[in-house]
Design a protein around this motif. Structure first.
Motif, PDB file in Angstrom:
ATOM      1  N   ALA A 234       0.839  -1.198   0.000  1.00  6.41           N
ATOM      2  CA  ALA A 234       0.000   0.000   0.000  1.00  6.41           C
ATOM      3  C   ALA A 234       0.872   1.245   0.000  1.00  6.41           C
ATOM      4  O   ALA A 234       1.715   1.418   0.879  1.00  6.41           O
ATOM      5  CB  ALA A 234      -0.910   0.007   1.222  1.00  6.41           C
ATOM      6  N   HIS A 235       0.642   2.091  -1.004  1.00  6.47           N
ATOM      7  CA  HIS A 235       1.263   3.408  -1.026  1.00  6.47           C
ATOM      8  C   HIS A 235       0.481   4.267  -0.043  1.00  6.47           C
ATOM      9  O   HIS A 235      -0.732   4.423  -0.186  1.00  6.47           O
ATOM     10  CB  HIS A 235       1.188   3.949  -2.467  1.00  6.47           C
ATOM     11  N   ALA A 236       1.137   4.794   0.987  1.00  2.00           N
ATOM     12  CA  ALA A 236       0.423   5.557   2.002  1.00  2.00           C
ATOM     13  C   ALA A 236       1.327   6.638   2.593  1.00  2.00           C
ATOM     14  O   ALA A 236       2.322   6.328   3.231  1.00  2.00           O
ATOM     15  CB  ALA A 236      -0.077   4.629   3.102  1.00  2.00           C
ATOM     16  N   HIS A 237       0.959   7.879   2.346  1.00  2.00           N
ATOM     17  CA  HIS A 237       1.700   9.007   2.931  1.00  2.00           C
ATOM     18  C   HIS A 237       0.969   9.565   4.159  1.00  2.00           C
ATOM     19  O   HIS A 237       1.522   9.636   5.247  1.00  2.00           O
ATOM     20  CB  HIS A 237       1.856  10.136   1.905  1.00  2.00           C
ATOM     21  N   GLY A 238      -0.275   9.997   3.966  1.00  2.00           N
ATOM     22  CA  GLY A 238      -0.998  10.666   5.050  1.00  2.00           C
ATOM     23  C   GLY A 238      -1.479   9.692   6.108  1.00  2.00           C
ATOM     24  O   GLY A 238      -1.631   8.485   5.867  1.00  2.00           O
ATOM     25  N   THR A 239      -1.724  10.227   7.299  1.00  2.00           N
ATOM     26  CA  THR A 239      -2.058   9.399   8.457  1.00  2.00           C
ATOM     27  C   THR A 239      -3.330   8.575   8.233  1.00  2.00           C
ATOM     28  O   THR A 239      -3.364   7.389   8.549  1.00  2.00           O
ATOM     29  CB  THR A 239      -2.216  10.300   9.699  1.00  2.00           C
ATOM     30  N   GLU A 240      -4.368   9.203   7.658  1.00  2.00           N
ATOM     31  CA  GLU A 240      -5.635   8.474   7.495  1.00  2.00           C
ATOM     32  C   GLU A 240      -5.466   7.290   6.531  1.00  2.00           C
ATOM     33  O   GLU A 240      -5.981   6.204   6.774  1.00  2.00           O
ATOM     34  CB  GLU A 240      -6.736   9.435   7.006  1.00  2.00           C
ATOM     35  N   GLY A 241      -4.726   7.509   5.453  1.00  2.00           N
ATOM     36  CA  GLY A 241      -4.499   6.420   4.493  1.00  2.00           C
ATOM     37  C   GLY A 241      -3.649   5.313   5.083  1.00  2.00           C
ATOM     38  O   GLY A 241      -3.826   4.134   4.749  1.00  2.00           O
ATOM     39  N   ILE A 242      -2.725   5.683   5.956  1.00  2.00           N
ATOM     40  CA  ILE A 242      -1.911   4.672   6.648  1.00  2.00           C
ATOM     41  C   ILE A 242      -2.808   3.843   7.565  1.00  2.00           C
ATOM     42  O   ILE A 242      -2.749   2.612   7.584  1.00  2.00           O
ATOM     43  CB  ILE A 242      -0.769   5.341   7.453  1.00  2.00           C
ATOM     44  N   ARG A 243      -3.687   4.541   8.298  1.00  2.00           N
ATOM     45  CA  ARG A 243      -4.588   3.847   9.228  1.00  2.00           C
ATOM     46  C   ARG A 243      -5.485   2.853   8.473  1.00  2.00           C
ATOM     47  O   ARG A 243      -5.642   1.705   8.871  1.00  2.00           O
ATOM     48  CB  ARG A 243      -5.461   4.877   9.967  1.00  2.00           C
ATOM     49  N   ARG A 244      -6.062   3.319   7.361  1.00  2.00           N
ATOM     50  CA  ARG A 244      -6.974   2.434   6.610  1.00  2.00           C
ATOM     51  C   ARG A 244      -6.228   1.222   6.040  1.00  2.00           C
ATOM     52  O   ARG A 244      -6.748   0.110   6.049  1.00  2.00           O
ATOM     53  CB  ARG A 244      -7.643   3.216   5.472  1.00  2.00           C
ATOM     54  N   ALA A 245      -5.027   1.449   5.536  1.00  2.00           N
ATOM     55  CA  ALA A 245      -4.254   0.330   4.965  1.00  2.00           C
ATOM     56  C   ALA A 245      -3.909  -0.683   6.050  1.00  2.00           C
ATOM     57  O   ALA A 245      -3.953  -1.896   5.836  1.00  2.00           O
ATOM     58  CB  ALA A 245      -2.990   0.856   4.295  1.00  2.00           C
ATOM     59  N   LEU A 246      -3.580  -0.161   7.225  1.00  2.00           N
ATOM     60  CA  LEU A 246      -3.274  -1.032   8.367  1.00  2.00           C
ATOM     61  C   LEU A 246      -4.511  -1.845   8.745  1.00  2.00           C
ATOM     62  O   LEU A 246      -4.440  -3.069   8.918  1.00  2.00           O
ATOM     63  CB  LEU A 246      -2.809  -0.146   9.529  1.00  2.00           C
ATOM     64  N   ASP A 247      -5.665  -1.168   8.836  1.00  3.96           N
ATOM     65  CA  ASP A 247      -6.914  -1.856   9.182  1.00  3.96           C
ATOM     66  C   ASP A 247      -7.268  -2.907   8.132  1.00  3.96           C
ATOM     67  O   ASP A 247      -7.867  -3.937   8.444  1.00  3.96           O
ATOM     68  CB  ASP A 247      -8.069  -0.843   9.289  1.00  3.96           C
ATOM     69  N   ALA A 248      -6.908  -2.641   6.873  1.00  2.72           N
ATOM     70  CA  ALA A 248      -7.272  -3.556   5.788  1.00  2.72           C
ATOM     71  C   ALA A 248      -6.342  -4.774   5.716  1.00  2.72           C
ATOM     72  O   ALA A 248      -6.631  -5.722   5.003  1.00  2.72           O
ATOM     73  CB  ALA A 248      -7.249  -2.814   4.453  1.00  2.72           C
ATOM     74  N   GLY A 249      -5.227  -4.720   6.421  1.00  2.00           N
ATOM     75  CA  GLY A 249      -4.347  -5.898   6.482  1.00  2.00           C
ATOM     76  C   GLY A 249      -3.356  -6.019   5.343  1.00  2.00           C
ATOM     77  O   GLY A 249      -2.999  -7.128   4.934  1.00  2.00           O
ATOM     78  N   VAL A 250      -2.859  -4.883   4.834  1.00  2.00           N
ATOM     79  CA  VAL A 250      -1.857  -4.956   3.762  1.00  2.00           C
ATOM     80  C   VAL A 250      -0.551  -5.542   4.321  1.00  2.00           C
ATOM     81  O   VAL A 250      -0.357  -5.612   5.529  1.00  2.00           O
ATOM     82  CB  VAL A 250      -1.591  -3.564   3.129  1.00  2.00           C
ATOM     83  N   ASP A 251       0.337  -5.931   3.428  1.00  2.00           N
ATOM     84  CA  ASP A 251       1.570  -6.611   3.848  1.00  2.00           C
ATOM     85  C   ASP A 251       2.771  -5.671   3.957  1.00  2.00           C
ATOM     86  O   ASP A 251       3.623  -5.857   4.828  1.00  2.00           O
ATOM     87  CB  ASP A 251       1.878  -7.739   2.861  1.00  2.00           C
ATOM     88  N   THR A 252       2.870  -4.697   3.058  1.00  2.00           N
ATOM     89  CA  THR A 252       3.947  -3.703   3.199  1.00  2.00           C
ATOM     90  C   THR A 252       3.351  -2.306   3.056  1.00  2.00           C
ATOM     91  O   THR A 252       2.442  -2.083   2.264  1.00  2.00           O
ATOM     92  CB  THR A 252       5.070  -3.871   2.146  1.00  2.00           C
TER      93      THR A 252
END
Ligand SMILES: [Zn+2]
Length: 436
Positions: free
Chosen positions: A218-236
């Motif tokens: 998951a490409h994630a810069h901002g905090t909200e996008g990081i949170r959602r990717a984490l909740d979704a269970g991405v691997d990197t």
């Protein structure tokens, strides 16, 4: 068959040193690793290529967890991608692949290209038509309509479309799924601090990818996008910069702790430009040091190919990692066995051990005390095939008035919503910035 004998061999997943070590290679495999003193002539045939390498360190080939072969590392890689045909892109990608291998990168994960050109290049390397690192490919990064890197051709909106795009990628033979959880710095109309997909969309993509045996980046810069990717269970988690509208405030402590406690690897985009960025962006807080201190699992990743970041600067990114107070031993693991683990290659590459594919480099001196030793390549083997590095152009420093893209997006934002302000901000940075 090769028999390589060196003053130091960094063996196994922990890169344990064997002083006076040897490695035997048959075809594409490592068949034996041990002390030279324990080597006997009946382990290899008389016509084996025996090399006494002397004061070098033999170690696993390097792994870059985030590159874009289809970006040329010039000041305007996106403009080139948009202007070129798929055939022209393939030609560029073959050059990028050679550059990576020329600096000892024997495995690279390409996290976004157009038209499955990356799959074509991966297969050409795998079947011996071209030379380059073992490639893991993602096809087009999956993004929202008009979202970050939409020009890679993988726009999808809503759970059904996202799921279908993952299936299409699977059908085309990609290795890994790349999701754009937030906007990015390279796409006009896209801001890195904005989340793009909902958590449900991300989760659908992750579920589908995992069902098909593929990992998700998951490409994630901002905090909200990081949170959602984490909740979704991405691997990197790519970048993981915690970039905000008004700058970078460093890692969100609670999220950083959750990342550290999870199985996720952070792939932070620390390349050879980092030293210059840290000077240019004085006072901004980069998240990487904090993520490491809180126990996040970090892998070496450079985003090679993006603006002003050619593919032959890998070692400079490792040096930059160490400047965030990450110990050299950890940096070396992040570019070898730990990265192989993160990428799903833990049983094939990333370490020198019997049974592993013969991806290895020999460097003059000892990288455990000086990472710059990695610049002094004496031997490169990729899956058992020797490679003579190409002559590479020198890397120029950035112009003095250069603004990093991340800073430019903030500046454009600070200047408000009128397009003339944005134009002015972009023009200050560089004339063609709006093409991105
Ligand atoms: Zn990237």
């Amino acid at each position: 068959m090769f028999v390589l004998i060196a003053d130091r061999v960094l063996a196994g997943p922990d890169l344990e040193v064997i002083n006076g070590g040897a490695v035997i290679i048959a075809e594409d495999r490592i068949v034996w690793v041990g002390r030279e003193a324990d080597l006997s002539a009946d382990q290899y045939p008389p016509d084996a290529d025996v090399r006494w390498l002397g004061d070098v360190t033999l170690m696993p080939g390097l792994i870059d967890a985030h590159v874009h072969l289809a970006f040329d590392g010039s000041p305007h890689p996106v403009a080139r991608m948009m202007a070129e045909s798929d055939e022209q892109q393939v030609a560029l990608m073959l050059r990028s692949a050679r550059e990576l291998l020329s600096v000892g990168v024997t495995t690279a994960r390409d996290l976004g290209a157009r038209g499955y050109t990356d799959v074509v290049v991966r297969d050409a390397i795998a079947n011996g038509t071209a030379r380059g690192p073992r490639l893991l490919t993602a096809g087009g990064a999956i993004t929202t309509t008009g979202g970050h890197c939409w020009f890679m051709g993988a726009e999808a909106d809503g759970i059904d479309e996202v799921r279908k795009m993952v299936r299409r990628h699977h059908k085309a033979g990609v290795d890994v799924i790349k999701l754009m959880s937030t906007g990015g710095n390279m796409t006009p109309g896209s801001a890195p601090w904005h989340a793009q997909f909902t958590t449900d969309e991300l989760r659908a993509a992750v579920d589908e990818a995992h069902r098909l045996g593929k990992r998700v980046a998951a490409h994630a810069h901002g905090t909200e996008g990081i949170r959602r990717a984490l909740d979704a269970g991405v691997d990197t988690m790519e970048h993981c910069s915690f970039q905000t509208e008004d700058g970078m405030g460093g890692a969100d402590p609670e999220l950083a702790d959750r990342i550290a406690a999870s199985d996720i690897y952070v792939s932070p985009t620390c390349n050879f430009r980092m030293r210059e960025f840290r000077v240019l962006m004085k006072g901004r807080d980069f998240a990487l040091g904090e993520l490491y201190r809180r126990g996040a699992k970090i892998i070496a990743s450079t985003d090679a190919g993006i603006d002003n970041t050619p593919h032959h600067g890998f070692v400079g990114g490792l040096v930059a990692m160490s400047e965030f107070d990450i110990p050299i031993a950890q940096v070396l693991l992040s570019a070898t066995s730990r990265s192989a683990h993160a990428l799903g290659l833990a049983d094939r590459t990333g370490q020198l051990a019997a049974g592993y594919e013969a991806d290895l480099i020999a460097v003059a001196g000892d990288p455990r005390t000086d990472l710059r030793a990695l610049d002094e390549l004496r031997l490169v083997l990729a899956r058992g095939q020797e490679f003579t590095p190409d002559a590479l152009p020198a890397i120029e420093p950035l112009p003095e008035d250069f603004l990093p893209m991340s800073m430019r997006s903030m500046l454009e934002h600070d200047h408000g919503g009128t397009s003339s302000d944005r134009d002015a901000a972009a023009a200050m940075a560089e004339p063609a910035a709006l093409v991105r």
